[in-house]
Design a protein around this motif. Structure first.
Motif, PDB file in Angstrom:
ATOM      1  N   TYR A   1       0.832  -1.202   0.000  1.00 22.08           N
ATOM      2  CA  TYR A   1       0.000   0.000   0.000  1.00 22.08           C
ATOM      3  C   TYR A   1       0.872   1.260   0.000  1.00 22.08           C
ATOM      4  CZ  TYR A   1      -3.741   3.209   1.277  1.00 22.08           C
ATOM      5  OH  TYR A   1      -4.624   4.254   1.287  1.00 22.08           O
TER       6      TYR A   1
ATOM      7  N   LEU B   1       2.280   1.873  -3.426  1.00 26.37           N
ATOM      8  CA  LEU B   1       1.277   2.447  -4.324  1.00 26.37           C
ATOM      9  C   LEU B   1       1.048   3.929  -4.027  1.00 26.37           C
ATOM     10  CD1 LEU B   1      -1.366  -0.427  -4.486  1.00 26.37           C
ATOM     11  CD2 LEU B   1       0.120   0.363  -6.330  1.00 26.37           C
ATOM     12  N   LEU B   2       1.110   4.289  -2.748  1.00 26.31           N
ATOM     13  CA  LEU B   2       0.972   5.706  -2.383  1.00 26.31           C
ATOM     14  C   LEU B   2       2.176   6.517  -2.848  1.00 26.31           C
ATOM     15  CD1 LEU B   2      -0.512   5.651   1.234  1.00 26.31           C
ATOM     16  CD2 LEU B   2      -1.666   6.281  -0.875  1.00 26.31           C
TER      17      LEU B   2
ATOM     18  N   LYS C   1      -6.050   7.171  -8.675  1.00 20.81           N
ATOM     19  CA  LYS C   1      -5.651   6.064  -7.816  1.00 20.81           C
ATOM     20  C   LYS C   1      -5.673   4.761  -8.602  1.00 20.81           C
ATOM     21  CE  LYS C   1      -7.395   7.599  -3.371  1.00 20.81           C
ATOM     22  NZ  LYS C   1      -8.327   7.264  -2.289  1.00 20.81           N
TER      23      LYS C   1
ATOM     24  N   GLU D   1      -4.951  -0.001  -5.105  1.00 18.58           N
ATOM     25  CA  GLU D   1      -4.834   0.873  -3.938  1.00 18.58           C
ATOM     26  C   GLU D   1      -6.181   0.988  -3.216  1.00 18.58           C
ATOM     27  OE1 GLU D   1      -3.777   5.553  -3.027  1.00 18.58           O
ATOM     28  OE2 GLU D   1      -3.228   4.666  -4.942  1.00 18.58           O
ATOM     29  N   ASP D   2      -7.247   1.190  -3.977  1.00 12.68           N
ATOM     30  CA  ASP D   2      -8.584   1.260  -3.379  1.00 12.68           C
ATOM     31  C   ASP D   2      -8.965  -0.072  -2.738  1.00 12.68           C
ATOM     32  OD1 ASP D   2      -9.028   3.896  -4.025  1.00 12.68           O
ATOM     33  OD2 ASP D   2     -10.023   3.431  -5.931  1.00 12.68           O
TER      34      ASP D   2
END
Length: 196
Positions: free
Chosen positions: A91, A94-95, A106, A110-111
């Motif tokens: 995560y 991805l950020l 996004k 990630e969601d």
């Protein structure tokens, strides 16, 4: 009029080719189709839930070292925290793809990860089901388990709550008990005063 509780199937409904849209037969067919869809959806939900539980049990089975006979409650909480943090690195990576000043949508992953992590955290706050590691017999059963969904029922599970939530619940219970005790003492005093 006697109700007809018989479950109709598409095979039992005759002459379904030529029916009027407002007829009883059309309503029967509609009920049959809706029931079939409802049963299929329930089966999918059961399968998905069983798959999730199986993955969780397998993760915990491989996370507990082989030389450990049983775990204490604090060790179980540490193991659950490790389980909940299993997607943190992915995560964060991805950020990190988001650049300041650049508009970038996004990623779907990630969601998905954000929703999954939030759901598991909420489950931990309300009660997280894990195999019972405090029992050596149960831990042995978990290690011998072959990953089959049907034999998973032999493994005893416990529900652990997040320690912060546990202290909040204990404080609220203690507060309610103290308030109840105070009202019972006051009512006892008032009843004694009436008797005098």
């Amino acid at each position: 009029m006697v109700s007809n509780n018989k479950k109709h199937t598409m095979k039992s409904i005759k002459n379904k080719d030529m029916i009027h849209p407002s007829s009883r037969k059309a309503q029967q067919i509609t009920r049959v189709v809706l029931r079939k869809d409802r049963l299929e959806q329930r089966q999918k939900n059961r399968t998905a839930h069983a798959h999730t539980r199986t993955e969780r049990h397998l993760w915990f089975r491989h996370a507990v070292p082989e030389d450990v006979v049983s775990l204490t409650r604090p060790q179980c909480h540490a193991l659950v925290e490790e389980y909940l943090g299993r997607y943190n690195e992915e995560y964060q990576s991805l950020l990190a793809l988001h650049r300041p000043g650049k508009v970038r949508p996004k990623a779907a992953r990630e969601d998905l990860l954000a929703g999954l992590m939030a759901q598991e955290r909420q489950e931990y706050a309300s009660g997280f089901e894990i195999p019972d590691f405090t029992s050596p017999k149960n831990l042995k059963l978990l290690r011998e388990w072959d990953g089959d969904v049907n034999s998973m029922l032999r493994i005893k599970v416990i529900r652990v709550h997040e320690p912060k939530q546990t202290s909040k619940m204990a404080a609220s219970i203690a507060g309610a008990a103290a308030a109840g005790l105070a009202t019972s003492i006051a009512s006892d005093k008032s009843s004694m005063a009436m008797q005098e």
